[in-house]
Design a protein around this motif. Structure first.
Motif, short mmCIF file in Angstrom:
data_model
loop_
_atom_site.label_atom_id
_atom_site.label_comp_id
_atom_site.label_asym_id
_atom_site.label_seq_id
_atom_site.Cartn_x
_atom_site.Cartn_y
_atom_site.Cartn_z
N ASN A 93 29.87 40.58 37.94
CA ASN A 93 29.95 41.08 39.49
C ASN A 93 28.29 41.62 39.90
OD1 ASN A 93 29.97 44.34 39.41
ND2 ASN A 93 30.76 43.59 37.20
N ASN A 153 35.48 42.84 44.86
CA ASN A 153 36.32 41.72 45.55
C ASN A 153 36.08 40.41 44.77
OD1 ASN A 153 37.42 39.77 47.07
ND2 ASN A 153 36.05 40.24 48.97
N ILE A 154 36.97 40.07 43.79
CA ILE A 154 36.70 39.03 43.00
C ILE A 154 37.39 37.76 43.32
CG2 ILE A 154 38.82 39.88 41.54
CD1 ILE A 154 37.32 38.98 39.07
N ARG A 155 36.56 36.65 43.09
CA ARG A 155 37.16 35.25 43.48
C ARG A 155 38.20 34.84 42.03
NH1 ARG A 155 37.00 29.91 40.68
NH2 ARG A 155 37.58 28.43 42.20
N THR A 171 41.13 47.00 43.69
CA THR A 171 40.41 45.56 43.48
C THR A 171 41.13 44.60 44.56
OG1 THR A 171 40.73 45.84 41.09
CG2 THR A 171 40.24 43.44 41.77
N ARG A 172 40.41 43.89 45.16
CA ARG A 172 40.55 42.93 46.13
C ARG A 172 40.40 41.41 45.66
NH1 ARG A 172 37.19 43.11 51.37
NH2 ARG A 172 35.61 43.97 49.80
N THR A 173 41.17 40.79 46.13
CA THR A 173 41.34 39.18 45.18
C THR A 173 40.72 38.14 46.71
OG1 THR A 173 43.40 38.61 45.55
CG2 THR A 173 42.62 39.80 43.58
N SER A 174 39.87 37.08 46.00
CA SER A 174 39.75 36.05 47.13
C SER A 174 39.80 34.57 46.37
CB SER A 174 38.54 36.27 47.73
OG SER A 174 38.31 37.55 48.47
N VAL A 230 32.18 37.48 48.40
CA VAL A 230 32.68 37.88 47.21
C VAL A 230 31.51 38.50 46.42
CG1 VAL A 230 34.97 36.56 47.12
CG2 VAL A 230 32.81 35.87 45.98
N ASN A 231 32.03 39.56 45.65
CA ASN A 231 30.96 40.30 44.82
C ASN A 231 31.21 40.43 43.47
OD1 ASN A 231 32.90 42.42 44.29
ND2 ASN A 231 32.03 43.77 45.60
N GLN A 259 33.27 37.27 40.08
CA GLN A 259 34.08 36.23 39.81
C GLN A 259 34.25 36.06 38.43
OE1 GLN A 259 33.04 32.86 38.14
NE2 GLN A 259 31.58 34.56 36.97
#
Length: 358
Positions: free
Chosen positions: A174, A189-191, A208-211, A227-228, A230
């Protein structure tokens, strides 16, 4: 990785890969007709197959895939030609699985997560901290009951699994901060792969946010701040140059990646027995070599990533225990019925069998 293997193995195997890859000359492929395969099913026939994956050509996964093609040709006395398409040329992993099912793509290499869009019962391979070591994974793979259930799931979907590829433990990168506690996920914000269980796992961590985005688009997504964060195995973090757009690498080992070389069962049946045996033998042999190379290289990769400027930390046992406990309470039970193909008790029993092999 709690116990990183010797880097000398990495260098030795890379020499093997380089020598073999130098001997391989890929030819222009014969494009498969969407109406179906045209290969004759007899011992005198020659067959040309298309194999697709999403990785760069300097990734060990591509090199091992080319080795499969080379050995299959050798073992079939030249009767079997496999043309390898890298870098998502035949589509992302979900498209590859769909293409294989439809008979448009002959062989597709795909991680478990996109496969679950077509075979939901396989979601257990994506359970966080279910597999906790390579030795544990090897015991799982040698268990006839567990592997029998896996093969049945593939057969019921008209797929042949030529071999399981160890993708390695997934780590988090990140551009915000090192991940040392669950609180450090705040603002992340994780892919993630297109896996319901993976997404739900991280969405159960407050803040946590997910993408989701295609693997081929991930570098630019990180670069542009879409996203920031992965998560991927170390070899992918290095080969995709994520270190250029990420500052922190946290060794979490939260998911273990399994991939499959999947082939349409009807197309497999069109191959002669000699061709089938050559293909399976080549895949199995290269997967053993790939496994050795994958884990032997990790110490070397960590050194390189640190030299490239990444700040690296290894999470504590307390982090793992807290993460695993939270997931076993909130995520695992929600998928027991999916794992058991509608039978919650069957699904829970399978998970308990896997845990018992630790």
């Amino acid at each position: 990785m709690r116990s990183l293997l010797r880097s000398l193995g990495f260098l030795a195997v890379l020499v093997i890969f380089s020598l073999l890859a130098a001997c391989i000359e890929l030819t222009e492929p014969t494009i498969a007709d969407e109406s179906g395969p045209s290969n004759e099913s007899n011992s005198d026939s020659e067959a040309t197959l298309r194999l697709g994956h999403v990785f760069a050509e300097d990734d060990p996964i591509h090199k091992s895939t080319v080795m499969i093609a080379d050995l299959a040709k050798e073992y079939s006395d030249g009767e079997l030609q496999i043309d390898v398409y890298s870098n998502s040329q035949l589509g992302g992993e979900r498209e590859l699985v769909e293409g294989v099912q439809m008979g448009i793509v002959d062989i597709g290499l795909a991680a478990n997560a996109p496969v679950t869009n077509f075979i939901p019962s396989l979601v257990y391979w994506d359970f966080p901290y279910l597999v906790d070591s390579i030795e544990h994974m090897e015991r799982i793979e040698n268990d006839e009951s567990i592997m029998g259930a896996l093969q049945t799931d593939f057969e019921n979907n008209n797929l042949v699994n030529l071999g399981i590829q160890y993708g390695g433990f997934r780590q988090i990168t990140n551009s915000v901060r090192p991940i040392e506690t669950l609180d450090d996920f705040s603002g992340i914000n994780i892919r993630l792969l297109e896996s319901e269980v993976m997404i739900e796992s991280f969405e159960n961590i407050p803040g946590t946010r997910t993408s989701n985005m295609a693997f081929s688009e991930l570098y630019s997504g990180l670069q542009q701040g879409v996203v920031n964060a992965q998560e991927n195995p170390l070899n992918s973090i290095y080969s995709m140059k994520f270190f250029e757009v990420q500052d922190y690498l946290s060794l979490t080992n939260h998911f273990f990646t399994t991939r499959y070389y999947l082939m349409n069962a009807d197309r497999f049946d069109l191959l002669s027995e000699k061709q089938q045996e050559a293909l399976v033998r080549a895949t199995e042999e290269v997967m053993e070599l790939h496994k050795e190379e994958l884990f032997a290289e990790e110490a070397q990769l960590l050194e390189i990533l640190e030299e490239e400027g990444m700040e690296i930390n290894e999470v504590s046992d307390e982090f793992v225990d807290e993460f695993r406990t939270q997931m076993k309470e909130t995520v695992y039970p929600r998928f027991y019925d999916v794992v058991g193909n509608g039978d919650e008790e069957v699904g829970q029993k399978l998970i308990e069998e896997i845990e018992a092999l630790r």
